[in-house]
Design a protein around this motif. Structure first.
Motif, PDB file in Angstrom:
ATOM      1  N   ALA A  24       0.876  -1.063  -0.115  1.00 15.91           N
ATOM      2  CA  ALA A  24      -0.168   0.108   0.128  1.00 15.91           C
ATOM      3  C   ALA A  24       0.304   1.076   0.045  1.00 15.91           C
ATOM      4  CB  ALA A  24      -0.930   0.335   1.044  1.00 15.91           C
ATOM      5  N   ALA A  25       1.502   0.981   1.120  1.00 12.98           N
ATOM      6  CA  ALA A  25       2.833   2.339   0.660  1.00 12.98           C
ATOM      7  C   ALA A  25       3.724   2.524  -0.341  1.00 12.98           C
ATOM      8  CB  ALA A  25       3.995   2.140   1.565  1.00 12.98           C
ATOM      9  N   VAL A  26       4.060   1.618  -1.165  1.00 11.35           N
ATOM     10  CA  VAL A  26       4.527   1.496  -2.695  1.00 11.35           C
ATOM     11  C   VAL A  26       3.569   1.851  -3.484  1.00 11.35           C
ATOM     12  CG1 VAL A  26       5.786   0.285  -4.218  1.00 11.35           C
ATOM     13  CG2 VAL A  26       6.244   0.082  -2.127  1.00 11.35           C
ATOM     14  N   PHE A  27       2.570   1.885  -3.401  1.00 15.46           N
ATOM     15  CA  PHE A  27       0.827   2.371  -4.591  1.00 15.46           C
ATOM     16  C   PHE A  27       1.481   3.736  -4.914  1.00 15.46           C
ATOM     17  CE2 PHE A  27      -3.599   2.402  -5.409  1.00 15.46           C
ATOM     18  CZ  PHE A  27      -3.304   2.970  -7.657  1.00 15.46           C
ATOM     19  N   GLU A  28       0.782   4.298  -2.615  1.00 19.96           N
ATOM     20  CA  GLU A  28       1.279   5.792  -3.240  1.00 19.96           C
ATOM     21  C   GLU A  28       1.686   6.602  -3.020  1.00 19.96           C
ATOM     22  OE1 GLU A  28       0.473   8.820   0.809  1.00 19.96           O
ATOM     23  OE2 GLU A  28      -1.150   6.640   1.120  1.00 19.96           O
ATOM     24  N   ARG A  29       3.025   6.101  -3.150  1.00 24.33           N
ATOM     25  CA  ARG A  29       4.662   6.527  -3.398  1.00 24.33           C
ATOM     26  C   ARG A  29       4.055   6.975  -5.178  1.00 24.33           C
ATOM     27  NH1 ARG A  29       9.192   6.882  -1.693  1.00 24.33           N
ATOM     28  NH2 ARG A  29       8.401   7.203   0.332  1.00 24.33           N
ATOM     29  N   ALA A  32      -2.975  -4.896 -13.397  1.00 19.79           N
ATOM     30  CA  ALA A  32      -3.008  -6.036 -13.887  1.00 19.79           C
ATOM     31  C   ALA A  32      -3.386  -7.404 -13.143  1.00 19.79           C
ATOM     32  CB  ALA A  32      -1.407  -5.774 -14.375  1.00 19.79           C
ATOM     33  N   ASP A  33      -2.922  -7.140 -11.788  1.00 20.29           N
ATOM     34  CA  ASP A  33      -3.664  -8.120 -10.734  1.00 20.29           C
ATOM     35  C   ASP A  33      -4.087  -8.266 -10.266  1.00 20.29           C
ATOM     36  OD1 ASP A  33      -1.123 -10.288  -8.336  1.00 20.29           O
ATOM     37  OD2 ASP A  33      -3.274  -8.557  -7.625  1.00 20.29           O
ATOM     38  N   LEU A  34      -4.638  -6.655  -9.690  1.00 22.42           N
ATOM     39  CA  LEU A  34      -6.649  -6.814 -10.072  1.00 22.42           C
ATOM     40  C   LEU A  34      -7.333  -7.150 -10.643  1.00 22.42           C
ATOM     41  CD1 LEU A  34      -8.878  -5.306  -8.007  1.00 22.42           C
ATOM     42  CD2 LEU A  34      -8.521  -3.366  -9.560  1.00 22.42           C
ATOM     43  N   LEU A  35      -6.978  -7.344 -12.360  1.00 24.64           N
ATOM     44  CA  LEU A  35      -8.247  -8.000 -13.286  1.00 24.64           C
ATOM     45  C   LEU A  35      -7.781  -9.570 -13.340  1.00 24.64           C
ATOM     46  CD1 LEU A  35      -7.030  -5.768 -15.952  1.00 24.64           C
ATOM     47  CD2 LEU A  35      -9.328  -5.717 -14.945  1.00 24.64           C
ATOM     48  N   GLY A  36      -6.721 -10.017 -12.963  1.00 24.09           N
ATOM     49  CA  GLY A  36      -6.043 -11.283 -12.810  1.00 24.09           C
ATOM     50  C   GLY A  36      -6.637 -12.149 -11.571  1.00 24.09           C
ATOM     51  N   ARG A  37      -6.455 -11.416 -10.837  1.00 29.39           N
ATOM     52  CA  ARG A  37      -6.960 -12.115  -9.477  1.00 29.39           C
ATOM     53  C   ARG A  37      -7.834 -10.940  -8.486  1.00 29.39           C
ATOM     54  NH1 ARG A  37      -1.600 -13.533  -5.650  1.00 29.39           N
ATOM     55  NH2 ARG A  37      -1.248 -11.453  -6.351  1.00 29.39           N
ATOM     56  N   PRO A  38      -8.826 -11.022  -8.826  1.00 26.39           N
ATOM     57  CA  PRO A  38      -9.846  -9.618  -7.728  1.00 26.39           C
ATOM     58  C   PRO A  38      -9.727  -9.616  -6.605  1.00 26.39           C
ATOM     59  CG  PRO A  38     -11.305 -10.605  -9.333  1.00 26.39           C
ATOM     60  CD  PRO A  38     -10.050 -11.848  -9.728  1.00 26.39           C
ATOM     61  N   ASP A  39      -9.169 -10.623  -5.882  1.00 22.51           N
ATOM     62  CA  ASP A  39      -9.476 -10.988  -4.349  1.00 22.51           C
ATOM     63  C   ASP A  39      -7.888 -10.791  -3.328  1.00 22.51           C
ATOM     64  OD1 ASP A  39      -8.719 -13.019  -5.600  1.00 22.51           O
ATOM     65  OD2 ASP A  39      -9.867 -14.548  -3.935  1.00 22.51           O
ATOM     66  N   GLY A  40      -6.589 -10.632  -5.072  1.00 24.46           N
ATOM     67  CA  GLY A  40      -5.594 -10.448  -4.617  1.00 24.46           C
ATOM     68  C   GLY A  40      -5.023  -9.399  -3.750  1.00 24.46           C
ATOM     69  N   VAL A  42      -4.910  -3.504  -1.593  1.00 25.21           N
ATOM     70  CA  VAL A  42      -3.879  -2.334  -1.847  1.00 25.21           C
ATOM     71  C   VAL A  42      -4.894  -1.159  -2.360  1.00 25.21           C
ATOM     72  CG1 VAL A  42      -2.088  -1.122  -3.470  1.00 25.21           C
ATOM     73  CG2 VAL A  42      -1.531  -3.397  -2.181  1.00 25.21           C
ATOM     74  N   LEU A  43      -5.979  -1.162  -3.418  1.00 27.82           N
ATOM     75  CA  LEU A  43      -6.868  -0.166  -3.371  1.00 27.82           C
ATOM     76  C   LEU A  43      -7.684   0.070  -2.820  1.00 27.82           C
ATOM     77  CD1 LEU A  43      -7.088  -1.476  -7.017  1.00 27.82           C
ATOM     78  CD2 LEU A  43      -5.798   0.582  -7.023  1.00 27.82           C
ATOM     79  N   LEU A  62     -10.894   9.149  -3.987  1.00 31.72           N
ATOM     80  CA  LEU A  62     -12.442   9.652  -4.901  1.00 31.72           C
ATOM     81  C   LEU A  62     -13.145  10.194  -3.593  1.00 31.72           C
ATOM     82  CD1 LEU A  62     -14.267   5.850  -4.615  1.00 31.72           C
ATOM     83  CD2 LEU A  62     -13.920   7.279  -6.347  1.00 31.72           C
ATOM     84  N   ASP A  63     -12.555  10.547  -2.733  1.00 34.69           N
ATOM     85  CA  ASP A  63     -13.021  11.868  -2.010  1.00 34.69           C
ATOM     86  C   ASP A  63     -12.501  13.743  -2.654  1.00 34.69           C
ATOM     87  OD1 ASP A  63     -14.639  11.015   0.009  1.00 34.69           O
ATOM     88  OD2 ASP A  63     -12.731  11.241   1.432  1.00 34.69           O
TER      89      ASP A  63
END
Length: 268
Positions: free
Chosen positions: A114-119, A164-172, A177-178, A186-187
């Motif tokens: 999550a920290a990597v994605f936010e960065r 890409a990971d989300l599309l392949g594994r919706p519960d991964g 992270v999202l 969204l806010d």
């Protein structure tokens, strides 16, 4: 010494720093003692405290903080292997830190990702836009497309890997992270698009739908672009040209047409 080690780790976690970078006054405050008492108990310097922290299995630091080293290392691993290939062991090895350090800073793999994605996501750019909103609907839509396009193309390519990971594994892991960043995103988008909806310039669609219409074509293009470039070559529009195409398409889809002279509906 054990309680002082725990206080040092707690202070480091709260401040997002290595133990070696946390002032002794902050460690003493966390331990509920004075700085002079702390110094007396550790023998007059922090060397003994750092050694005790190291014996507890945590790198006290003194280099760039574990948090920064780990985020950088994990980002490179995501780009090389995808989310599925990133383990805490691999990150600890690449960042030259211990597993307990990673757990202390991030509370596990999901926290690190999550920290990597936010960065590397569009969030920093979106927050800058929210602080100084563009003028007009077209300017806002263009700025949003540019912010997301920059995040999608940013190296290392974290955002495409997450989706890409989300599309392949919706519960991964990508979904988790999202889930951390999506409410804030969204806010911000509601704050930027909502005024145009209320002013009658955008169709009164729910914010998630407005966002999907904005992101969908762009995300699809970015994920497919590595395949399209070798096939189409010069026939593929540049990323800047593509953004302009999507800006125009978005405005045509969701902008409320302005009244034309004579009271007839005109273009957006």
């Amino acid at each position: 010494m054990k309680e002082l080690v725990m206080a040092a780790l707690a202070a480091a976690k709260e401040r997002g720093q290595d133990v070696a970078d946390v002032p002794l006054t902050a460690i003493a405050a966390t331990a509920g003692i004075s700085r002079s008492t702390l110094l007396r108990r550790i023998g007059g310097s922090r060397t003994a405290l750092d050694a005790a922290v190291r014996e507890a299995g945590v790198d006290p630091g003194g280099r760039p903080p574990v948090r920064e080293r780990a985020i950088e290392a994990a980002a490179l691993l995501v780009a090389e292997r995808g989310l599925a290939g990133v383990t805490l062991d691999a990150v600890a090895d690449r960042a030259d830190c211990s597993l307990p350090s990673l757990h202390a800073v991030f509370e596990g793999r999901d926290g690190l990702l999550a920290a990597v994605f936010e960065r590397h996501s569009a969030l920093p750019r979106l927050e800058a836009l929210a602080a100084d909103p563009p003028e007009g609907l077209e300017g806002t839509v263009r700025a949003l497309h540019a912010a997301f396009a920059a995040a999608f193309e940013h190296e290392p390519r974290i955002v495409p890997a997450v989706f890409a990971d989300l599309l392949g594994r919706p519960d991964g892991p990508a979904a988790r992270v999202l889930a951390v960043s999506l409410p804030r995103t969204l806010d911000i988008l509601d704050g930027l698009l909502g005024p145009h909806v209320r002013a009658g310039r955008l169709r009164p669609l729910p914010t998630p739908v407005l966002v999907q219409l904005l992101l969908g074509p762009l995300l699809n293009h970015v994920l497919m672009r590595p395949v399209l470039e070798p096939a189409l070559g010069a026939g593929l529009p540049s990323m800047d040209e593509t953004v302009e195409i999507f800006v125009d398409a978005y405005l045509r889809a969701v902008a409320v047409p302005s009244p034309a002279p004579g009271g007839e509906a005109g273009g957006p």
